[in-house]
Every structure is written in structure tokens, then in C-alpha cells.
Design an enzyme around this catalytic site. Structure first.
Site, PDB file in Angstrom:
ATOM      1  N   LYS A 231       9.055   0.454   8.991  1.00 35.11           N
ATOM      2  CA  LYS A 231       9.026   1.906   9.177  1.00 35.11           C
ATOM      3  C   LYS A 231       8.976   2.235  10.669  1.00 35.11           C
ATOM      4  CE  LYS A 231       6.043   2.762   5.132  1.00 35.11           C
ATOM      5  NZ  LYS A 231       6.920   3.637   4.319  1.00 35.11           N
TER       6      LYS A 231
ATOM      7  N   ARG B 269       6.959  -0.227  -6.074  1.00 31.83           N
ATOM      8  CA  ARG B 269       7.490  -0.511  -7.407  1.00 31.83           C
ATOM      9  C   ARG B 269       7.453  -2.013  -7.716  1.00 31.83           C
ATOM     10  NH1 ARG B 269      12.995   2.262  -5.778  1.00 31.83           N
ATOM     11  NH2 ARG B 269      11.424   3.375  -4.562  1.00 31.83           N
TER      12      ARG B 269
END
Length: 502
Positions: free
Chosen positions: A272, A346
Site C-alpha cells: 500500500k 478474504r
């Protein structure tokens, strides 16, 4: 947080008290105002300030003789439950400021011009005053003085249902505050082992609660490929926390709550930007919410069995980080091709859901996660997205959220996007693209199998940039109150009979 007392009438007011007065729509004032203060006097002051009962509007009313120290008139509108929460939160925030100048007690009546405060209003007020009072600080300076007591005044305080509601509000707020503490703790302290230890310390001593932790060797033996992959780049190995509440005589069924427990998220090799990392200590907010729901259920002795599963990992960057193009095998054998290491939530939830279904005897699954930026774009910062495989479960969770003061919006589990998950080398890929929140939910769905399943994407409301009603800046604990209300209702999955009959 202050101590809460429930009283049937106004106590004698002293110079260290703050009295809250609910101002109804069009400036309506309650009839119980003490004669030494006077309804006409308060009305004149409010008329001069423009406080006509708009929810949340606050006015300090000077009191001759300073008994009480201050009257705080707070708009409550039509006294709906959201407006009661806003009234209580605004009053306690003002009183906490006055505590720095000598105030010690807030007297908070919930009887209004609309109706006497009943069980629902009392619970909402207790939750709001405690949660709005919450602060997380790690400073070198002493904390400022805080309120010692909040006296919640309701005519029906002697009714057992009202007393039970006050206790439920206190327990709920304390559990949510614990979730907020977990979320707000900096990641130089908070790693998977720390989170597991905190869960064990708080939960393991409760009646009918057991806590166990799967460590790296257990995870390898159990096939937790997603958790091991995401946590593989960190010096702090991953864990899976399993906290079960199984009271004697519990209702049939075993809901399992799975919460994302990423204790810090760099994005991994798909790193990020710096601005995107600043809030990533809160990326385990879903895990905190499910642990808090089990904590509150046990403390309230609910007659329902429930388990929280928190796959906890730190998504870091190192030579042992998982990579784009890796293929990961999850619990139960399903495989995922990694296209983006920043789609890590996930990956761990997949293991948690499959483990709950295959090993824990779950009869219904609900997962909670700060999963996608797409959901924050779609619904903003105050509403969570809800995906569900059954209408009954979706309706039950939306209803629970409405009672709890947490807004959920059902999103379409649109099967036409399922082909975006296709992979030439695995059962699915982990970064199928837009619509991002929907494809993330579609990725998770197979791990729930044929069980009723709901997915709460709390990327927006799990973090707050400013105070608003009972929400405070930082981690909010969003989801814990909704799950608790759902458990209190018996964790329903099927539509109620009235719906089936239509």
C-alpha cells in the site's frame, strides 16, 4: 467509563451535578423540571439560543445558586431510539467536558414529553452514555478528570424489564469498549499472539466459555493455507483464535461468527502507499467485533451456543511473504491463485469459514471484515454492506442492526460476476476486480458451502474520523451490537411466520 445508576425519580441535585433536559420537537420541555429551575426560565433561555429541539442541539442553561452545577438542554426531537442515543451521547460529552472543571455526576432523565422512557429507551441511553464516554489514550500526561457517575432516570425504573435493559446496555457497552481497545491498540503491541492472549484473558474465565488457539504447527496440520500465506512474511507468526460459548440448555443450532483479524496490513508485496497504511492497525476490527459479541452473550447468559473464529495474521513484507501468482490451498482443499497480496482478508476468512463449517459443526455462518475499499465508496462511513444467501438471515441481521443503532444495507450477491473469479491454475483468483465488494463476497461464498451465510463488509463504519453520537474517533466496534441483538433474538435464519404466510 462512568458508573451507571438507574433511578425512578430525580435525585437531590448538588453543585457537582450536571442535569440533562431533553428538549422535544418545537421546544417542548418535560413537566418534571424542578421548580427551582423552572420550565418558563429554561424556555426563555432556549428561545434566545434557537434551540428548538433539533436532535443533538445542546445549550448550557445557567442555574442560580449552581445546584445543579449546570443544566444542559439537549434536543431529542420525537424521541425515537436514534434520537435518544443522540441525546444521551451529546449530554455525556458536554458533562465530560464539565468534569474537567468539577462536575462529577450527570443526571440523565429519559422521560420526555412524548412518553416515559421504557426498556428500549433505557438500554439505548445506557449504551450511548458509556460508549460516548469511551476514550483510548497512551500519553505521558495524566488523563483529565472524568465523570464518576451517570444517573439514568426513568419513571419505570422499578420494572424488572427496565432494570434488565439497563444491565444489558451496560454489558453491551463494556464489550464494545473492549473491542475498541483491541482495535485501537497500536500494532507495535498488537500482533496475532497478543490478540490471542487478550481474548484468552478476558473470555476464558466466563461461565460456559472455552478459548483455544491454533498455532503455526496446528495451522499447517489443519490446512490453513490462506492464514499461513498471509502471515508468512511477518516475524510474528499467525494464529487462529476460537472462542466458544456453550451454555447448558442452549437452543438448537450453532451460529459461528468469523472475524477478520489482520493485526496490521502493509498490503504485502502488493504494498500500500503510506497514506493507505495509516489506519491499518484497525484491520482486525471484524475479529474484535465477533469476540465482543461472544463476550457479551456469555455475560448476559444468553440461551444460545455461539463460537467466534478469528484468523489473525500480520500482512508484512519480507523474503518469506506470499507472492502474486502463488497458488494457496485452503482448509477443505479449495485453491486460490493470488493476483494481489493486498486482497488478504478474504484469504484468511476463507480458512475460517471452511474450518467453522467442516470442523465446528456450524449451522449458520456470519463473517465480519473490513474487507473492501469499494464498500466504503458505495455506502460511505456509517453503513455496512450485507451479503446473504437467505432472505431470512438478511432480514434478521438488518432488524438486529436497526435495534442496535448500526446501519446495514443489503447488497446483491450477483452471480453474473462469478466468472471474474476464474483462474486457469486454481479454483478461483483472489482479485477479480470490480464490483469489488460483490466479487469479494462471491469469492467467500463457496467456503460457506450450503450453510446459511452472511457477510458484513464493515470497511466504512469500523473506523470513525470524528465523534458522532455514541461513536468516537478511532475504532468503533461496529458489528458487535448487531451480532449480539441477533443472538438475543435466537440467531434466526428463516423468515418469521408472518412473512411466510404472505
Amino acid at each position: 467509563m462512568p458508573r451507571v445508576e438507574l433511578r425512578p425519580s430525580l435525585p437531590a441535585l448538588a453543585e457537582d451535578d450536571v442535569l440533562a433536559v431533553p428538549v422535544g420537537a418545537r421546544g417542548a420541555l418535560p413537566a418534571w423540571l424542578p421548580p427551582e429551575i423552572g420550565t418558563d426560565y429554561v424556555a426563555d433561555v432556549l428561545a434566545g439560543t434557537g434551540n428548538g429541539g433539533k436532535p443533538g442541539g445542546t445549550t448550557d442553561v445557567p442555574v442560580p445558586g449552581r445546584r445543579p452545577r449546570t443544566v444542559v438542554a439537549v434536543g431529542i426531537g420525537d424521541a425515537t431510539l436514534p434520537e435518544v442515543r443522540g441525546y444521551a451521547a451529546a449530554a455525556v460529552r458536554r458533562a465530560q467536558t464539565l468534569a474537567e472543571h468539577g462536575a462529577r455526576r450527570l443526571v440523565l432523565p429519559v422521560d420526555t414529553t412524548v412518553a416515559p422512557g421504557g426498556a428500549d429507551e433505557v438500554r439505548a441511553a445506557v449504551e450511548a452514555v458509556l460508549l460516548a464516554s469511551y476514550r483510548f489514550r497512551e500519553t505521558s500526561k495524566p488523563h483529565p478528570p472524568r465523570l464518576e457517575t451517570v444517573a439514568v432516570v426513568a419513571t419505570d425504573a422499578g420494572d424488572p424489564s427496565v432494570a434488565a435493559a439497563a444491565r444489558a446496555g451496560r454489558v453491551t457497552a463494556e464489550s464494545v469498549a473492549w473491542a475498541r481497545d483491541l482495535i485501537n491498540t497500536p500494532s507495535n503491541t498488537k500482533n496475532p499472539a497478543w490478540l490471542a492472549a487478550e481474548a484468552g484473558e478476558r473470555l476464558a474465565g466466563l461461565d460456559s466459555v472455552t478459548v483455544y488457539v491454533l498455532e503455526p504447527d496446528d495451522l499447517r496440520a489443519g490446512g490453513f493455507g490462506g492464514v499461513l500465506a498471509v502471515g508468512g512474511g511477518s516475524a510474528s507468526p499467525p494464529r487462529v483464535i476460537v472462542a466458544s460459548y456453550r451454555p447448558p440448555g442452549a437452543r438448537p443450532g450453532h451460529p459461528v461468527l468469523v472475524g477478520k483479524g489482520i493485526t496490521f496490513d502493509t498490503g504485502g508485496i502488493s504494498i500500500k502507499p503510506n497514506a493507505g497504511m495509516r489506519e491499518m492497525k484497525t484491520d482486525m476490527a471484524g475479529g474484535a467485533a465477533v469476540l465482543a459479541a461472544v463476550d457479551a452473550a456469555a455475560r448476559l447468559a444468553l440461551p444460545v451456543a455461539v463460537t467466534a473464529v478469528v484468523p489473525a495474521a500480520e500482512n508484512a513484507v519480507s523474503g518469506s511473504s506470499y507472492r502474486p501468482a502463488d497458488v494457496v490451498r485452503h482448509v477443505g482443499g479449495r485453491t486460490t491463485e493470488v493476483l494481489n497480496t493486498d486482497a488478504e482478508g478474504r484469504m484468511v476468512l476463507a480458512d475460517g469459514l471452511a474450518y467453522a463449517r467442516l470442523e465446528l459443526g456450524a449451522t449458520v455462518l456470519v463473517d465480519v471484515a473490513t474487507l473492501t475499499g469499494a464498500m466504503k465508496i458505495a455506502l460511505g462511513t456509517k453503513t455496512a454492506g450485507l451479503y446473504a444467501t437467505t432472505d431470512g438471515l438478511a432480514d434478521a441481521l438488518v432488524t438486529a442492526g436497526a435495534h442496535a443503532g448500526e446501519s446495514l444495507w443489503r447488497m446483491p450477491l450477483a452471480q453474473e460476476y462469478r466468472d471474474l473469479l476464474d483462474s486457469e491454475v486454481a479454483d478461483a483468483n483472489n482479485a477479480p476486480g470490480n464490483p469489488g465488494s460483490t466479487t469479494a463476497a462471491l469469492f467467500l461464498q463457496p467456503f460457506a458451502g450450503d450453510l446459511p451465510w452472511a457477510h458484513l463488509d464493515v470497511a466504512g463504519p469500523a473506523r470513525a474520523g470524528s465523534d458522532d453520537a455514541e461513536v468516537v474517533k478511532g475504532g468503533t466496534g461496529f458489528g458487535a451490537r448487531t451480532l449480539l441483538r441477533w443472538l438475543e433474538a435466537g440467531a434466526p435464519v428463516d423468515p418469521p411466520p408472518s412473512v411466510l404466510e404472505r
